[in-house]
Design an enzyme around this catalytic site. Structure first.
Site, PDB file in Angstrom:
ATOM      1  N   ARG A   1       0.822  -1.221   0.000  1.00 46.00           N
ATOM      2  CA  ARG A   1       0.000   0.000   0.000  1.00 46.00           C
ATOM      3  C   ARG A   1       0.857   1.274   0.000  1.00 46.00           C
ATOM      4  NH1 ARG A   1      -3.965  -0.111   4.801  1.00 46.00           N
ATOM      5  NH2 ARG A   1      -2.248  -1.212   5.806  1.00 46.00           N
TER       6      ARG A   1
ATOM      7  N   CYS B   1     -25.800   4.157   0.586  1.00 47.19           N
ATOM      8  CA  CYS B   1     -25.015   5.292   0.102  1.00 47.19           C
ATOM      9  C   CYS B   1     -24.640   5.076  -1.359  1.00 47.19           C
ATOM     10  CB  CYS B   1     -23.764   5.517   0.941  1.00 47.19           C
ATOM     11  SG  CYS B   1     -22.747   4.065   1.224  1.00 47.19           S
TER      12      CYS B   1
ATOM     13  N   ILE C   1     -24.737   7.800  11.318  1.00 46.65           N
ATOM     14  CA  ILE C   1     -24.886   6.560  10.552  1.00 46.65           C
ATOM     15  C   ILE C   1     -24.215   5.374  11.224  1.00 46.65           C
ATOM     16  CG2 ILE C   1     -24.533   5.518   8.266  1.00 46.65           C
ATOM     17  CD1 ILE C   1     -26.595   7.823   8.448  1.00 46.65           C
TER      18      ILE C   1
ATOM     19  N   ARG D   1      -8.078   5.207  -0.285  1.00 49.52           N
ATOM     20  CA  ARG D   1      -8.967   4.296   0.436  1.00 49.52           C
ATOM     21  C   ARG D   1      -8.785   2.873  -0.080  1.00 49.52           C
ATOM     22  NH1 ARG D   1     -11.663   2.308   4.711  1.00 49.52           N
ATOM     23  NH2 ARG D   1     -13.764   1.605   4.250  1.00 49.52           N
TER      24      ARG D   1
ATOM     25  N   LEU E   1       1.238   3.472  -2.249  1.00 41.03           N
ATOM     26  CA  LEU E   1       0.536   4.629  -2.807  1.00 41.03           C
ATOM     27  C   LEU E   1      -0.367   5.276  -1.766  1.00 41.03           C
ATOM     28  CD1 LEU E   1      -0.116   6.424  -5.230  1.00 41.03           C
ATOM     29  CD2 LEU E   1      -1.934   4.819  -5.833  1.00 41.03           C
TER      30      LEU E   1
ATOM     31  N   HIS F   1     -17.060  12.524   3.119  1.00 36.12           N
ATOM     32  CA  HIS F   1     -15.822  12.194   2.426  1.00 36.12           C
ATOM     33  C   HIS F   1     -14.940  13.417   2.204  1.00 36.12           C
ATOM     34  CE1 HIS F   1     -16.930   8.050   1.782  1.00 36.12           C
ATOM     35  NE2 HIS F   1     -18.124   8.458   1.419  1.00 36.12           N
TER      36      HIS F   1
END
Length: 782
Positions: A15, A667, A455, A539, A17, A718
């Site tokens: 990971r 969502c 939420i 993400r 990046l 976000h």
């Protein structure tokens, strides 16, 4: 026999990046340092593919955020709110995230010195053709023009060409670089009009001029083949979209470059004749997810074209049955000979990087799996066999593994199968209609007008993550970990008390992920250490593996919810992830129908819902964020899917009393075409993501006259931007124009796990203030 690849994971094997991007966004890395990490990942990817025997290598499969955003910046499709005289990478990050490092006062390099903020609302984000990958939706405005703006494509092609022509690879004269572009028709199809009534296809002539220039520039760089992805060919397209293909590809043919038209995730259906007659040099067909049409494809496409067959599943992690695959490919080999290319079914972006990194998976399960690096090896083996090379030993080993999986005791559970067989006798409808349930629930809970809630998740702080890592490393005991998580829950409850929220959540500090947490507590699930895949930008998610029959060993959330309820007199929601989302966000076993696996999960969750109710938790939210993304690509297949998907929700929820209020959350969904299915779920309250669309997504509920209660999200979680009270009041007022205020809830778009407390508390305080203002207005106008 040519071996090629459609795309490779861009996050790096550890990971890299993700961490580089997040450091850059925080101002801890310069742009040059970020670019250096990106270049290292790209070159390592090229090396891995070459070592596996891949001859035609993809370029432009790398992106800092997503490949559709890359296409937008390449074409100069920049929303007016983010346009500036000279394009730079900061523009792309504003389009994706709403802001860039310089907007936060970070100094990343001489070209991006801190200046007046140019932040704005981020572009809408949608799921990519039924996968869990996201893209930023292109925005077509009245003054949108198309011109090459971002030269990253050509820079990366030059980098790849230099790599394969380096001394290390100079002796391999089979190596080629194949740039990957999203096709012009799919690009327009995925785009949205913003303030313009111009039909999207009206942009096509101008768009094609830009594409032609791109192809000419690639040809000037020495490129022979370009892969053009048109994934919308897996859909059932309206006539005007079908008719756009022939003139489009006739125009692109004039560039003189060879085009490989790629489709994936589905059959071509009725588009096969259309595609077979297009003036392209080659066609890629997904022979895994489109297997039902493979023989027709082979018979229809002319042998003077290249036929690329995707024979290794690029969307799932199961080892390829080589014997079966070779039998499927044999007719194509006989017809196309050297014009047959072999590849994965789609880009390997959707699977983890390397199975060999996994040290904790059971040896039995591990032998059934294949990640990106291993899939390249499978592609090479298939090609070798079709070329007549001797791979008998590899075939024998593969056959043994496939048979072992079929007979495995860890895969098959007789008790689960017996319970599933009795499912038809279970009444899955709640005994009382919503209108009657609502009366008893309102009487019981006595909530104010415009009740506020969240939420589910609250910020996952450094301390929470450190505690989780320490538990996994054996550095702290289970009791110590529980004590720390209870302290976090107590803190979250206290913060909600101070802010003045009406219905509380416990914040989910104990949960690493909304699917992984439950999967770890269910039989039939397994988890990797490094099985990360990109969802969007930085993400990354680590999907569970559903390898066998699913069942619940013991209660999974009851103790945490009970503890949270003990800290307050306010209502505490229990929080679960629904069966469809558990299914959709996992790597699902491919040896039985998805419906069957989903129902196994639903029965396990039914037991959890009933236990929560028995423990005094009488508002229970079952998130079905992935209900719509599970839709088959072809509309004609929707009815069957929606029936079993909705039934799985009802299996989960139908065992509770009338006074128990069932919530669900969804969502990133467009609801117009599934609104009847959403209503059939019969949740008492649904919360949805609507802020980015400025409540546009609420229209489906209004037009349908949706009868139950609804919480349209009032701010985008976000983005790090903190919404103002005025912004949220306007959004709720907009919702209240068409929906009875007595049925409206006020909440964020989604969970707050990825945000920090410095953003979360003021945003929620503003949300509560907005709800109070609306209550006062309602009293004044009553």
């Amino acid at each position: 026999m040519t071996v090629h690849n459609l795309g490779y994971p861009r996050i790096g094997d550890k990971r890299q990046l993700k961490f580089a991007l997040e450091s850059y966004w925080k101002g801890d890395k310069t742009l040059n340092e970020l670019e250096a990490v990106a270049s290292q990942i790209r070159q390592q990817n090229l090396q891995t593919q070459i070592e596996a025997g891949i001859e035609i290598l993809p370029a432009n499969d790398f992106a800092f955020y997503d490949q559709v955003l890359n296409m937008s910046t390449l074409l100069g499709v920049i929303p007016s709110r983010f346009r500036q005289e000279n394009y730079d990478i900061e523009v792309a990050f504003r389009m994706a995230r709403g802001r860039a490092p310089s907007d936060d006062g970070h100094f990343c390099c001489a070209d991006h010195a801190p200046s007046e903020s140019k932040a704005g609302f981020a572009g809408a984000m949608k799921k990519w053709f039924g996968s869990n990958y996201h893209y930023i939706v292109p925005e077509l405005e009245a003054d949108t023009t198309f011109k090459i703006t971002d030269t990253r494509l050509f820079d990366e092609v030059a980098e790849s060409l230099a790599f394969i022509h380096s001394d290390q690879h100079a002796s391999n004269n089979k190596l080629q670089v194949k740039p990957v572009l999203l096709g012009p028709i799919s690009y327009l199809y995925l785009a949205e009009n913003k303030g313009s009534d111009l039909p999207k296809l009206a942009h096509l002539p101008a768009l094609l001029t830009a594409y032609q220039e791109i192809l000419m520039r690639l040809k000037a760089q020495g490129i022979e083949w370009v892969q053009i992805d048109e994934p919308i060919l897996g859909l059932e397209l309206a006539k005007e979209w079908q008719e756009a293909f022939k003139p489009t590809y006739t125009a692109l043919k004039s560039s003189g470059i060879k085009l490989l038209l790629a489709t994936y995730f589905e059959t071509l259906g009725d588009h096969l004749t259309l595609v077979s007659n297009l003036p392209v040099a080659g066609i890629h067909f997904d022979a895994v997810w489109g297997k039902a049409q493979l023989n027709e494809v082979v018979n229809t496409i002319s042998a003077d074209k290249v036929l690329s067959l995707g024979l290794v599943d690029g969307r799932n992690i199961w080892k390829t049955d080589l014997t079966t695959t070779l039998a499927l490919a044999k007719p194509a080999k006989e017809k196309f000979s050297d014009n047959l290319w072999i590849a994965p079914s789609c880009s390997l972006l959707h699977v983890p990087v390397d199975l060999e990194s996994e040290e904790k998976l059971s040896p039995e399960l591990k032998q059934y799996l294949s990640f990106a690096k291993q899939k390249l090896q499978e592609v090479s083996l298939v090609a070798k066999a079709l070329n007549g090379e001797d791979i008998e030993q590899a075939l024998a080993q593969n056959k043994q593994v496939i048979l072992a999986r079929q007979q495995s005791s860890i895969v098959n559970n007789a008790d689960v199968q017996q319970r599933l067989a009795k499912l038809p006798s279970l009444n899955i409808d709640r005994p009382t209609a919503y209108a009657e349930r609502a009366k008893v629930q309102h009487k019981k809970y006595q909530l104010p007008l415009f009740p506020t809630t969240t939420i589910g998740s609250f910020p996952q702080t450094t301390e929470i993550r450190q505690a989780r890592r320490a538990l996994k490393a054996g550095e702290i005991s289970e009791a110590n970990y529980t004590e720390q998580m209870q302290a976090e829950i107590k803190d979250v409850v206290a913060r909600q008390e101070r802010i003045g929220i009406d219905v509380f959540v416990h914040g989910e500090p104990e949960r690493n992920d909304m699917v992984e947490y439950f999967g770890e507590l269910l039989e039939g699930y397994a988890f990797t250490q490094f099985g990360w895949v990109q969802s969007y930008g930085s993400r990354c998610v680590k999907p569970p593996i559903i390898y066998g029959d699913v069942s619940r060993k013991q209660p999974m959330t009851v103790a945490w919810s009970q503890y949270a309820q003990q800290q307050t007199n306010k209502i505490m929601k229990g929080m679960l992830t629904g069966a469809v989302t558990m299914l959709q966000w996992s790597f699902v076993r491919d040896d039985q129908p998805r419906e069957q696996t989903c129902n196994q999960i639903a029965l396990a969750l039914r037991d959890e819902v009933n236990d929560l109710e028995a423990a005094g938790i009488e508002m229970i939210q079952i998130d079905e964020a992935a209900l719509r993304e599970g839709l088959p690509l072809k509309h004609s297949d929707w009815e069957s899917y929606l029936k079993w998907a909705v039934n799985s929700f009802k299996i989960t929820t139908s065992g509770v009393k009338d006074t128990t209020q069932i919530h669900t959350h969804m969502c990133y969904s467009e609801f117009n075409d599934i609104i009847q299915a959403v209503a059939n779920m019969d949740a008492d309250v649904i919360t949805i993501e609507t802020s980015k669309s400025q409540m546009k997504l609420l229209d489906a509920f209004v037009d349908f006259n949706y009868p139950n209660e609804i919480g349209p999200g009032v701010y985008d979680i976000h983005s790090p931007n903190i919404p103002t009270v005025e912004e949220m009041v306007l959004l709720i007022e907009k919702a209240a124009q068409n929906i009875d205020a007595k049925r409206l809830w006020v909440n964020p778009d989604c969970g707050l796990k990825t945000r920090g407390w410095q953003e979360t508390e003021p945003a929620l305080a503003n949300m509560v203030t907005a709800a109070k203002i609306l209550r006062e207005q309602a009293v004044q106008t009553a």
